[in-house]
Design an enzyme around this catalytic site. Structure first.
Site, PDB file in Angstrom:
ATOM      1  N   ASP A 249      19.355  17.410 -44.528  1.00 37.46           N
ATOM      2  CA  ASP A 249      18.109  17.973 -44.011  1.00 37.46           C
ATOM      3  C   ASP A 249      18.233  18.423 -42.571  1.00 37.46           C
ATOM      4  O   ASP A 249      19.178  18.072 -41.863  1.00 37.46           O
ATOM      5  CB  ASP A 249      16.997  16.914 -44.079  1.00 37.46           C
ATOM      6  CG  ASP A 249      16.489  16.700 -45.499  1.00 37.46           C
ATOM      7  OD1 ASP A 249      16.709  17.571 -46.337  1.00 37.46           O
ATOM      8  OD2 ASP A 249      15.863  15.646 -45.747  1.00 37.46           O
ATOM      9  N   LYS A 271      14.059  21.984 -43.982  1.00 35.78           N
ATOM     10  CA  LYS A 271      12.744  22.591 -43.995  1.00 35.78           C
ATOM     11  C   LYS A 271      12.217  22.617 -42.570  1.00 35.78           C
ATOM     12  O   LYS A 271      12.293  21.634 -41.854  1.00 35.78           O
ATOM     13  CB  LYS A 271      11.792  21.794 -44.887  1.00 35.78           C
ATOM     14  CG  LYS A 271      12.288  21.652 -46.324  1.00 35.78           C
ATOM     15  CD  LYS A 271      11.452  20.673 -47.111  1.00 35.78           C
ATOM     16  CE  LYS A 271      12.043  20.462 -48.502  1.00 35.78           C
ATOM     17  NZ  LYS A 271      11.290  19.471 -49.279  1.00 35.78           N
ATOM     18  N   MET A 384       5.490  14.708 -37.904  1.00 34.56           N
ATOM     19  CA  MET A 384       5.342  16.161 -38.113  1.00 34.56           C
ATOM     20  C   MET A 384       3.962  16.659 -37.679  1.00 34.56           C
ATOM     21  O   MET A 384       3.345  17.491 -38.351  1.00 34.56           O
ATOM     22  CB  MET A 384       5.596  16.507 -39.588  1.00 34.56           C
ATOM     23  CG  MET A 384       6.997  16.158 -40.057  1.00 34.56           C
ATOM     24  SD  MET A 384       7.235  16.295 -41.847  1.00 34.56           S
ATOM     25  CE  MET A 384       6.413  14.795 -42.426  1.00 34.56           C
TER      26      MET A 384
END
Length: 461
Positions: A249, A271, A384
């Site tokens: 990731d 991502k 996030m």
């Protein structure tokens, strides 16, 4: 070499230890762990050594050392820390042809005791020839971190099958190839995963077929932690070194990624906010595809796979496809970043609970259960959430949280380039804009943030 490394069988052999203090206790512990019959000579004993002698059926002579104490022993250690006695023990033992070690005095010794890595029946030793015992212990520490304790169980399993393998394969080379495939393949992985019975059955099958008996691949779901490679688990490091393919990731730090096997293929599936290189469904399918090709696949994630890492979805797909897998937890960003920021997530006087949520935007909105997040004595950690920081602060204040509530932003937590910004709900968004804070960053909200001024250990180290 100044010394020839030799592993000495001391099972039920009488060994003389001169001395009764803490140094003697350490040497006594080594001797009894090797199965020796302990004979101790010292005017006095420390309590722990007295207990050790009693528990292991040793002999104790509460007197000063004389040469008569050497009768019937096979090995001598002097830990009395008295120069005259040390010299006498050394001279007497050498005269009788006995191996003797005088602690920290190589000139009086004809053997030395190395730093030991014990994974019985696998035992390793590191020695500096008496030149630098501290360096030897440091090297032992590095080896300890690289060699899982389960290697001992793997060695025991191999020992139980040694004669059967000799009977099954005629030549030494055939046996070598067989053992190499077994000890580096699925049998070993079963042991490392704590599945000893399955490992034994797999080894029996491999022996019957004359192969490893298993050709399918496997997936390792590994948490890479918040960034500092020193926070990886031993198991994570081992699997990172043996995987054929690394699927990783965006949140995996370069320092962690560099510890993976050098010749492994690497597939980036990161991502960035709502911009996905590859969808989660495609990631799941990729893991299945690679494993069915017989590859060992490392699914490396930042933080912990099961805390906002979608690890549950991935292993659900693997289970549906009957793909073998292992899960290795990692230190989640909330724990790692808070610790390196000097912010305890819980504290007896300020917070008795902690809550983790994600703050990523969906259709331009940050949809969270706001009333549940505004609670006394609770620390709120938001993953996030940097891009929705303004909305988060506004909503928390609108639902009753004090505008003066302390808040911290942690950017690149646990890494040398870590940055921390503290403020209040009322002013943190403006500060973040001025200082140009960038994702990935963690948000910590609660009274515990105010403790950072006196608990900030990392930036001062």
């Amino acid at each position: 070499m100044d010394f020839l490394p030799i592993f000495y069988n001391l099972q039920q052999q009488r060994c003389l230890l001169v001395g009764g203090g803490d140094v003697a206790l350490r040497k006594a512990s080594l001797l009894v762990s090797a199965g020796a019959k302990l004979c101790v000579v010292a005017p006095q004993l420390c309590p722990d050594l007295e207990t050790l002698i009693h528990e292991h059926g040793g002999e104790y002579y509460p007197t000063d050392y004389t040469a008569a104490h050497l009768e019937g022993v096979v090995l001598v250690i002097s830990a009395i820390e008295d120069q005259a006695v040390d010299e006498q023990v050394s001279a007497d033992a050498k005269q009788q042809g006995l191996p003797v070690n005088v602690v920290d005095k190589p000139a009086l010794s004809n053997f030395i005791i190395p730093a030991v890595i014990d994974r019985s029946p696998i035992v390793m030793a590191v020695s500096s020839g008496g030149q630098s015992p501290v360096l030897a212990r440091l090297l032992r520490g590095k080896l300890e971190s690289m060699i899982p304790a389960s290697y001992g169980r793997l060695g025991q399993l191999a020992g139980r099958f040694r004669e059967q393998v000799k009977a099954r394969f005629e030549t030494l080379n055939q046996r070598r190839v067989f053992w190499e495939s077994v000890l580096q393949g699925p049998v070993a992985e079963m042991i490392f995963a704590g599945k000893d019975r399955q490992a034994e059955r797999l080894l029996e099958q491999a022996l019957e077929e004359g192969s490893t008996g298993h050709s399918d691949g496997e997936v390792y779901l590994v948490g890479g932690g918040p960034g500092d490679p020193d926070l990886l688990t031993f198991k994570a490091l081992r699997l990172m070194q043996q995987a054929d393919v690394v699927v990783y990731d965006r949140l995996v730090s370069h320092r962690v990624l560099d510890l993976c096997r050098r010749d492994a293929d690497r597939v980036f599936v990161g991502k960035n906010c709502n911009q996905h290189v590859i969808s989660q469904e495609d990631i799941n399918a990729l893991l299945v595809k690679l494993a069915k090709e017989g590859k060992r696949v490392l699914r490396l994630k930042g933080g912990d796979p099961f805390i906002f890492g979608r690890g549950g979805e991935e292993i659900g797909e693997l289970m549906a496809e009957d793909i073998p897998f292992q899960v290795v937890p990692g230190i989640t960003s909330a724990s790692g970043c808070a610790a390196y920021a000097g912010i305890p997530l819980t504290h007896q006087n300020y917070a008795q609970s902690v809550r983790f949520v994600t703050g990523h935007l969906k259709d331009g909105h940050c949809d969270l259960p706001w009333p549940e997040l505004v609670r006394e004595h609770q620390t709120l950690v938001i993953y996030m959430g940097l891009l929705s920081l303004t909305q988060i602060c506004e909503q928390l204040m609108r639902h009753g949280m004090s505008p003066r509530m302390p808040i911290a932003l942690v950017e690149n937590g646990t890494l040398p380039e870590q940055r921390i910004l503290t403020g209040t709900l009322a002013d943190i968004a403006d500060q973040a804009a001025v200082t140009d804070f960038q994702p990935p960053a963690l948000i910590i909200i609660g009274k515990v943030v105010a403790l950072r001024d006196r608990l900030d250990w990392y930036s001062q180290s």
